[in-house]
Write an enzyme that holds these catalytic residues in place. Structure first.
Site, mmCIF file in Angstrom:
data_model
loop_
_atom_site.group_PDB
_atom_site.id
_atom_site.type_symbol
_atom_site.label_atom_id
_atom_site.label_comp_id
_atom_site.label_asym_id
_atom_site.label_seq_id
_atom_site.Cartn_x
_atom_site.Cartn_y
_atom_site.Cartn_z
ATOM 1 N N ASP A 272 41.650 17.605 17.934
ATOM 2 C CA ASP A 272 41.398 16.971 19.223
ATOM 3 C C ASP A 272 39.909 16.638 19.254
ATOM 4 O O ASP A 272 39.059 17.531 19.231
ATOM 5 C CB ASP A 272 41.767 17.946 20.356
ATOM 6 N N TYR B 114 36.414 2.500 30.366
ATOM 7 C CA TYR B 114 36.647 2.120 28.962
ATOM 8 C C TYR B 114 35.573 1.125 28.519
ATOM 9 O O TYR B 114 34.968 1.289 27.458
ATOM 10 C CB TYR B 114 38.035 1.514 28.846
ATOM 11 N N GLY C 296 40.232 -7.828 20.327
ATOM 12 C CA GLY C 296 40.832 -8.183 21.613
ATOM 13 C C GLY C 296 42.158 -7.450 21.694
ATOM 14 O O GLY C 296 42.297 -6.352 21.142
ATOM 15 N N ILE D 123 45.524 -6.086 20.743
ATOM 16 C CA ILE D 123 46.290 -5.844 19.525
ATOM 17 C C ILE D 123 47.594 -5.162 19.956
ATOM 18 O O ILE D 123 47.571 -4.310 20.869
ATOM 19 C CB ILE D 123 45.507 -4.929 18.540
HETATM 20 N N1 LIG Z 1 45.130 -2.150 20.895
HETATM 21 C C1 LIG Z 1 44.180 -2.906 21.391
HETATM 22 O O1 LIG Z 1 44.451 -3.930 22.039
HETATM 23 C C2 LIG Z 1 42.734 -2.557 21.165
HETATM 24 C C3 LIG Z 1 41.782 -3.509 21.529
HETATM 25 C C4 LIG Z 1 40.448 -3.222 21.349
HETATM 26 C C5 LIG Z 1 40.060 -2.019 20.800
HETATM 27 N N2 LIG Z 1 40.991 -1.105 20.455
HETATM 28 C C6 LIG Z 1 40.531 0.164 19.910
HETATM 29 O O2 LIG Z 1 41.205 0.451 18.700
HETATM 30 C C7 LIG Z 1 41.297 1.867 18.536
HETATM 31 C C8 LIG Z 1 42.726 2.246 18.208
HETATM 32 O O3 LIG Z 1 43.548 1.907 19.302
HETATM 33 P P1 LIG Z 1 45.103 1.574 19.170
HETATM 34 O O4 LIG Z 1 45.324 0.308 19.860
HETATM 35 O O5 LIG Z 1 45.549 1.755 17.789
HETATM 36 O O6 LIG Z 1 45.688 2.721 20.139
HETATM 37 P P2 LIG Z 1 46.809 3.843 19.928
HETATM 38 O O7 LIG Z 1 47.961 3.299 19.181
HETATM 39 O O8 LIG Z 1 47.033 4.416 21.272
HETATM 40 O O9 LIG Z 1 46.066 4.890 18.997
HETATM 41 C C9 LIG Z 1 45.003 5.669 19.471
HETATM 42 C C10 LIG Z 1 44.707 6.741 18.451
HETATM 43 O O10 LIG Z 1 43.621 7.548 18.948
HETATM 44 C C11 LIG Z 1 43.976 8.913 18.803
HETATM 45 N N3 LIG Z 1 43.388 9.763 19.830
HETATM 46 C C12 LIG Z 1 43.390 9.553 21.157
HETATM 47 N N4 LIG Z 1 42.822 10.603 21.781
HETATM 48 C C13 LIG Z 1 42.462 11.487 20.815
HETATM 49 C C14 LIG Z 1 41.851 12.766 20.826
HETATM 50 N N5 LIG Z 1 41.481 13.366 21.963
HETATM 51 N N6 LIG Z 1 41.628 13.386 19.646
HETATM 52 C C15 LIG Z 1 41.997 12.799 18.488
HETATM 53 N N7 LIG Z 1 42.575 11.586 18.403
HETATM 54 C C16 LIG Z 1 42.814 10.946 19.562
HETATM 55 C C17 LIG Z 1 45.509 8.938 18.923
HETATM 56 O O11 LIG Z 1 46.007 10.077 18.236
HETATM 57 P P3 LIG Z 1 46.773 11.318 18.912
HETATM 58 O O12 LIG Z 1 47.499 10.834 20.105
HETATM 59 O O13 LIG Z 1 47.623 11.830 17.789
HETATM 60 O O14 LIG Z 1 45.669 12.272 19.233
HETATM 61 C C18 LIG Z 1 45.891 7.657 18.191
HETATM 62 O O15 LIG Z 1 46.032 7.905 16.818
HETATM 63 C C19 LIG Z 1 40.776 2.484 19.828
HETATM 64 O O16 LIG Z 1 39.432 2.897 19.669
HETATM 65 C C20 LIG Z 1 40.836 1.341 20.818
HETATM 66 O O17 LIG Z 1 39.900 1.466 21.863
HETATM 67 C C21 LIG Z 1 42.330 -1.346 20.623
#
Ligand SMILES: NC(=O)c1ccc[n+]([C@@H]2O[C@H](COP(=O)([O-])OP(=O)(O)OC[C@H]3O[C@@H](n4cnc5c(N)ncnc54)[C@H](OP(=O)(O)O)[C@@H]3O)[C@@H](O)[C@H]2O)c1
Length: 266
Positions: free
Chosen positions: A62, A154, A185, A187
């Site tokens: 975590d 955020y 953006g 995803i």
């Molecule tokens: N999807 C989009 O549109 C988008 C756009 C811009 C930027 N991003 C960035 O891309 C990154 C990945 O996002 P995603 O879209 O792939 O989201 P996601 O599918 O929700 O994945 C988020 C990941 O972060 C981990 N996480 C969250 N809280 C945590 C904690 N306290 N300790 C350890 N791990 C933690 C989760 O793992 P567990 O739940 O197993 O802990 C999960 O593997 C993020 O930084 C996000 O801000 C995403």
């Protein structure tokens, strides 16, 4: 070729962009360390990675506390006695108006989106300096380049993240260190399901914008290409790129568009 036989730590590897990055990295010959809280999901990603590479490992952690980040760092380092590249990808977004949002929610968003990457980087920098080598990939967001409704905490955390890593890039104190800042953006991942609402409970909805977003495959491929080329900053976006340009050249229009589009998922 760039990732072959490199030790690569991916945080947030249990889902979305991180899971896809891990699989693509394993396919390209990287020894991937997968981190997240959800052990079962990590095991599934590990299985997918193991089809390509038997040396992938898991560190369950975590990262929302300093102690959790430091312990994860030590555990990751112990596995191969070495780290070449770290993808600082773990993150949580938000869906609530600033006026309604509890201060505790802002702290949570800062902890995972800003302090976790900062603490891990601070822990790894002396090691990278000793070797005059290393790569950091900081997954920020277009919300780190402009404000957008329902994402005040955020956007603040991602702006802070960008500020930290951009400054580190300008300080350039480690000759062989390269830092790639990534601003995606929308995803198509479950990020909106896990988004924090005003009191910290999860949003539990796949937002339409998210579902229509760029695929994780395309996103991860673009990220890895930029990292291999040691790019300093990339934006992976569709309409958001246009909104960024509008913000720059016609700011008053940006406020109107962001207001109208952004409040839809309320
Ligand atoms: N999807 C989009 O549109 C988008 C756009 C811009 C930027 N991003 C960035 O891309 C990154 C990945 O996002 P995603 O879209 O792939 O989201 P996601 O599918 O929700 O994945 C988020 C990941 O972060 C981990 N996480 C969250 N809280 C945590 C904690 N306290 N300790 C350890 N791990 C933690 C989760 O793992 P567990 O739940 O197993 O802990 C999960 O593997 C993020 O930084 C996000 O801000 C995403």
């Amino acid at each position: 070729m760039h990732f072959r036989e490199k030790v690569i730590w991916v945080t947030g590897a249990s889902s979305g962009i991180g899971a896809e990055l891990a699989v693509q990295l394993a396919k390209q010959g990287g020894y991937v360390i997968l981190t997240g809280r959800n052990e079962q999901a990590l095991n599934e990603v590990h299985q997918a990675c193991s089809k390509y590479n038997e040396f992938c490992k898991i560190v369950v952690a975590d990262l929302s506390t300093e102690a959790g980040c430091l312990q994860a760092c030590n555990q990751a380092m112990e596995l191969f006695q070495h780290i070449d590249i770290v993808f600082l990808n773990a993150g949580v977004t938000q869906r609530s108006l600033a006026i309604d949002t509890d201060i505790a929610v802002y702290r949570s968003l800062m902890d995972i989106n800003f302090y976790a990457p900062l603490i891990i980087t601070k822990q790894l920098l002396p090691y990278f300096k000793q070797r005059n080598n290393g790569q950091i990939v900081a997954i920020s967001s277009v919300a780190g380049l402009m404000g957008f409704p329902l994402r005040s905490g955020y956007a603040a955390a991602k702006h802070a993240m960008k500020g930290f890593f951009e400054t580190l890039q300008t300080e350039n104190t480690i000759e062989g260190l390269s830092i790639t800042l990534v601003s995606p953006g929308r995803i198509n991942t479950p990020i909106s399901v896990n988004a924090l609402t005003k009191d910290g409970t999860p949003h539990l909805k796949h937002d339409e914008g998210q579902l229509n977003g760029i695929s994780v495959k395309v996103c991860a491929t673009k990220i890895l290409k930029a990292v291999a080329q040691k790019k300093q900053h990339i934006i992976i976006a569709r309409g958001e790129s246009l909104l960024l340009k509008i913000k720059w050249y016609l700011p008053s229009l940006y406020y109107k568009i962001a207001h109208n589009k952004g409040l839809k998922s309320l």
